[in-house]
Design a protein around this motif. Structure first.
Motif, PDB file in Angstrom:
ATOM      1  N   LYS A 227     -18.781 -40.592 110.495  1.00 27.10           N
ATOM      2  CA  LYS A 227     -19.667 -40.121 109.425  1.00 27.10           C
ATOM      3  C   LYS A 227     -19.212 -40.564 108.040  1.00 27.10           C
ATOM      4  N   GLN A 229     -16.691 -39.443 106.284  1.00 25.01           N
ATOM      5  CA  GLN A 229     -16.469 -38.208 105.528  1.00 25.01           C
ATOM      6  C   GLN A 229     -15.003 -37.791 105.629  1.00 25.01           C
ATOM      7  N   ASP A 267     -18.331 -36.862 101.293  1.00 25.90           N
ATOM      8  CA  ASP A 267     -18.682 -38.206 101.756  1.00 25.90           C
ATOM      9  C   ASP A 267     -17.867 -39.247 100.990  1.00 25.90           C
TER      10      ASP A 267
END
Length: 371
Positions: A227, A229, A267
């Motif tokens: 992701k 992240q 993020d």
């Protein structure tokens, strides 16, 4: 063999010893006598009384001073309470530096009124102490007085009706203290850090807005490579902890973030993510040969790079401010920025809107469509 005695009371002989059990408001010691059939019995009674006084088992309204009880409360109760080491360090430092030797320390506990505390705070303010410092002292005293109230030393909390004084200089807007890098300065900074051993941590601060302690605590296991992240769930801090003898020892500790909002998922910009190594381990991302990179070492390297490249000095924390101002200037909404920064309140994030003039202009220009 007859027991040794040194005093006669009502025709009976006793051994008498005296102990200092407190101090008057002017600092004069208060002495109490203890009697026994002999020296051992007198000493035993004195020791039992002093132990009870220290642990709060004996309530002596006449003699106990604020400092008598607060010293015990700090080192015997708060020290063993379920609080973070950094929190206890703060409490102990506040007590030792601002209360232990203060004007109110020698006051008899049961005589303390709100006016005594108010006068103490007003005097501190006149001597240049900020309202935030006085609030910190007041917070600790409030906890202590609640304890004293529950133990029967007081009838009411003396800080309930206190007004925290404020310096005139504190009325200046806080945004004046916020420094951030312009886009031109960012370009210069990126050139300056190129190839240095702090390049990645500086870029990470710019690209994620993490606090310095959060950055230094990051591990590769905190990264979600799919992701793109990073999970922020700890911070690193060097604090003083106290051993069983109340001797201060400095340790580097991994702690939970200060507030629940500080635990967050952030993020990572793709260009920054691509600079990370894919490592499946629990190792620190930014380390000093595997150990925690000390803040002071990072500060020295940061300062040297800025100075050698003629870049105006700004704190490392300014990178976090820069992250916030860049997001807001590019149209990211305030709530999202607040969550990314891990602020406990939206009001904290709002301060950035006051230091970016272009935001106000852009906001007004959005009304053009109406006309």
């Amino acid at each position: 063999m007859a027991k040794k005695t040194n005093v006669e009371v009502n025709g009976k002989k006793y051994f008498r010893i005296t102990k200092t059990i407190g101090h008057k408001a002017d600092g004069t010691p208060i002495r109490k006598s203890f009697y026994g059939a002999g020296i051992n019995e007198a000493n035993q009674k004195a020791d039992e009384y002093m132990n009870k006084l220290k642990t709060g088992m004996t309530i002596n309204y006449e003699y106990v001073t604020l400092n008598d009880l607060m010293n015990t409360w700090i080192y015997e109760i708060k020290k063993n309470d379920d609080i973070k080491p950094a929190t206890f360090e703060s409490y102990e430092g506040t007590y030792r530096n601002y209360i232990k030797e203060s004007d109110i320390a020698s006051l008899k506990l049961f005589t303390i009124k709100s006016i005594h505390i108010q006068e103490y705070y007003n005097k501190m303010s006149k001597n240049g102490f900020s309202s935030s410092k006085i609030k910190k002292i007041n917070k600790l005293l409030s906890q202590f007085f609640k304890y004293a109230l529950s133990e029967g030393y007081l009838n009411r909390n003396p800080v309930d009706n206190i007004v925290i004084p404020k310096l005139e200089i504190e009325k200046i807007h806080k945004e004046e203290d916020i420094e951030y890098f312009t886009e031109t300065e960012i370009s210069e900074l990126k050139k300056a850090i190129k190839g240095t051993d702090i390049e990645l941590i500086v870029l990470f601060a710019l690209g994620t807005g993490l606090r310095q302690g959060e950055l230094l605590a990051l591990r590769y296991s905190d990264i979600d490579y799919d992701k793109k992240q990073i999970k922020v769930n700890r911070t690193v801090k060097k604090v003083y902890v106290f051993d069983e003898n109340n001797i201060k020892i400095q340790k580097t500790l991994f702690l939970e973030p200060k507030t629940k909002n500080s635990k967050r998922v952030v993020d990572i910009p793709t260009s920054l993510f691509n600079k990370l190594d894919v490592i499946k381990s629990d190792n620190l991302i930014f380390s000093d040969n595997g150990n925690v990179l000390e803040a002071r070492k990072l500060f020295r390297k940061w300062t040297t790079i800025l100075k050698s490249n003629n870049i105006p000095h700004k704190k490392f924390h300014s990178l976090r401010h820069t992250y916030a101002t860049l997001l807001l200037s590019k149209g990211v909404d305030l709530l999202t920025v607040s969550k990314l920064l891990g602020h406990s309140s939206l009001k904290i994030t709002e301060i950035y809107t006051h230091i970016i003039p272009s935001l106000k202009v852009d906001a007004v220009n959005k009304l053009n469509d109406i006309f």
